[in-house]
Design an enzyme around this catalytic site. Structure first.
Site, PDB file in Angstrom:
ATOM      1  N   ASP A 251       0.953  -1.114   0.112  1.00  0.00           N
ATOM      2  CA  ASP A 251       0.167  -0.041  -0.064  1.00  0.00           C
ATOM      3  C   ASP A 251       0.621   1.340  -0.038  1.00  0.00           C
ATOM      4  O   ASP A 251       1.959   1.143   0.785  1.00  0.00           O
ATOM      5  CB  ASP A 251      -0.879   0.029   1.185  1.00  0.00           C
ATOM      6  CG  ASP A 251      -2.026   1.236   1.294  1.00  0.00           C
ATOM      7  OD1 ASP A 251      -2.907   1.036   0.639  1.00  0.00           O
ATOM      8  OD2 ASP A 251      -1.667   2.234   1.814  1.00  0.00           O
ATOM      9  N   GLU A 294      -4.630   2.293  -4.212  1.00  0.00           N
ATOM     10  CA  GLU A 294      -3.215   2.280  -4.321  1.00  0.00           C
ATOM     11  C   GLU A 294      -2.714   0.941  -3.514  1.00  0.00           C
ATOM     12  O   GLU A 294      -1.496   1.124  -3.204  1.00  0.00           O
ATOM     13  CB  GLU A 294      -2.876   3.505  -3.097  1.00  0.00           C
ATOM     14  CG  GLU A 294      -3.128   3.538  -1.958  1.00  0.00           C
ATOM     15  CD  GLU A 294      -4.461   4.112  -1.589  1.00  0.00           C
ATOM     16  OE1 GLU A 294      -4.695   4.438  -0.403  1.00  0.00           O
ATOM     17  OE2 GLU A 294      -5.438   4.275  -2.457  1.00  0.00           O
TER      18      GLU A 294
END
Length: 373
Positions: A251, A294
């Site tokens: 992430d 993301e």
């Protein structure tokens, strides 16, 4: 196919593929020449053609068929294609040979010469399925010109047995038929080209659909569905061979801040740039997919959890060395990751969950690091 005939078919036709189809066509043409030779022998038996005319004609036909078969079976047609750009089926060359043979029969067959006109038309029909419209029209025009020359020669040499009016009628009927065949050839060519264009368009559409189904449009990476399919395949293989397989969930840190400061376009640039930088560092069998937003999922075959940690350290170092200047000068990106091992197909969901929990621990511990799950 019966296994007892397979060796014979392989010997005659060669291995399966487009070349085998070409060899089959040339072998059929050789068979046609053989049948034509038998017809000439029958005609000689009925005393409708002289031996000195039938014998060289029949032998020439057989020799011609053997040459084209041998050339195609040996791969010589492909050599001619590479060197001179010839069509690999040698359709034009075979058609010219057939045209010469049909006119030869017309000249020597006497009272049965009208049947040779059917052979003339057959040659053009055979050619129209492979040749382009110009070549097909040129072949038909050549057939008419040669037939006219042959008819004129017969009339001048023996006007009693070959009256000019009869030869003119032969010419007229053949012109009508060949004109129709030539027009049909043009239509067949148009349909073939349309079919080819449709096939190309369909293939492109299928490729595009496949990409949309398995690729993330923004980054070009495999999407969630694709990586899960690959995980299922790889875990089955690794379980059989008892090899390790590591999974990492990544992430990007403070991604919302990037969107706020540089806009969503800047955020998209960061996602694309991150994907490009990571892929350049991975091995051939490693796969990274966009998991969502993301987040990215990294599959590392034949890799222990410890080795996966080293891989993530290399990725982190790569990001430090290559800031995202395309978004903002000196912009540095870090990521948090959770790493775990996957024990088999039944462990995929659990492994991803363990990696997800480890990734959140990495974020809580200060980000820009990896935790084991």
């Amino acid at each position: 196919m019966n296994s007892s005939t397979t060796p014979v078919a392989d010997w005659l036709l060669g291995p399966a593929g487009p070349q085998r189809w070409r060899v089959t066509q040339s072998l059929l043409a050789l068979g046609a020449y053989a049948v034509l030779t038998l017809v000439l022998a029958w005609q000689w038996r009925l005393d409708l053609i002289r031996t000195r005319a039938a014998l060289p004609l029949g032998l020439s036909g057989l020799a011609c068929g053997m040459v084209f078969y041998g050339l195609t079976r040996s791969g010589g047609n492909l050599l001619l294609q590479r060197r001179f750009g010839w069509e690999p089926s040698l359709t034009l060359a075979q058609s010219i040979a057939g045209l010469v043979g049909a006119l030869w029969i017309y000249l020597v067959a006497g009272p049965t010469r009208g049947a040779a006109l059917g052979l003339l038309v057959l040659v053009v029909v055979f050619a129209m399925f492979r040749l382009g419209p110009r070549e097909a029209l040129g072949l038909a025009a050549a057939a008419l010109l040669l037939l006219g020359a042959a008819s004129r020669w017969l009339t001048l040499s023996d006007a009693f047995h070959f009256p000019a009016d009869v030869e003119a009628l032969h010419m007229a009927y053949t012109t009508v038929v060949l004109t129709g065949v030539a027009l049909l050839a043009m239509r067949v060519t148009q349909l073939r080209e349309q079919h080819q264009q449709q096939r190309v368009a369909l293939q492109q559409a299928l490729t595009r659909i496949s990409e949309l189904a398995t690729r993330d449009e923004l980054t070009g990476l495999p999407n969630r569905r694709a990586i899960l399919d690959q995980l299922a395949t790889e875990t089955a293989r690794h379980a059989r061979k008892k090899l390790p397989l590591a999974v990492a969930l990544i992430d990007l840190d403070h991604f919302k801040r990037i969107n706020d400061q540089h806009g969503h376009a800047g955020g998209d640039q960061v996602l694309r740039g991150f994907a490009h930088r990571v892929e350049s560092e991975l091995r051939g069998g490693d796969v990274m997919a966009r998991w969502g937003g993301e987040e990215f999922l990294l599959m590392l075959p034949d890799t222990s959890v410890e080795a996966a940690q080293q891989c993530l350290d290399r990725l982190r170092e790569r990001l430090r060395q290559t800031p995202f200047d395309e978004v903002s000068p000196g912009l540095s990106i870090t990521f948090s990751a959770g790493v775990t091992g996957c024990l088999g197909q039944g462990d995929i969901d659990s492994a991803i969950e363990r990696a997800d929990q480890a990734m959140y621990r990495a974020k809580q511990a200060g980000r820009d690091r990896a935790e084991f799950g």
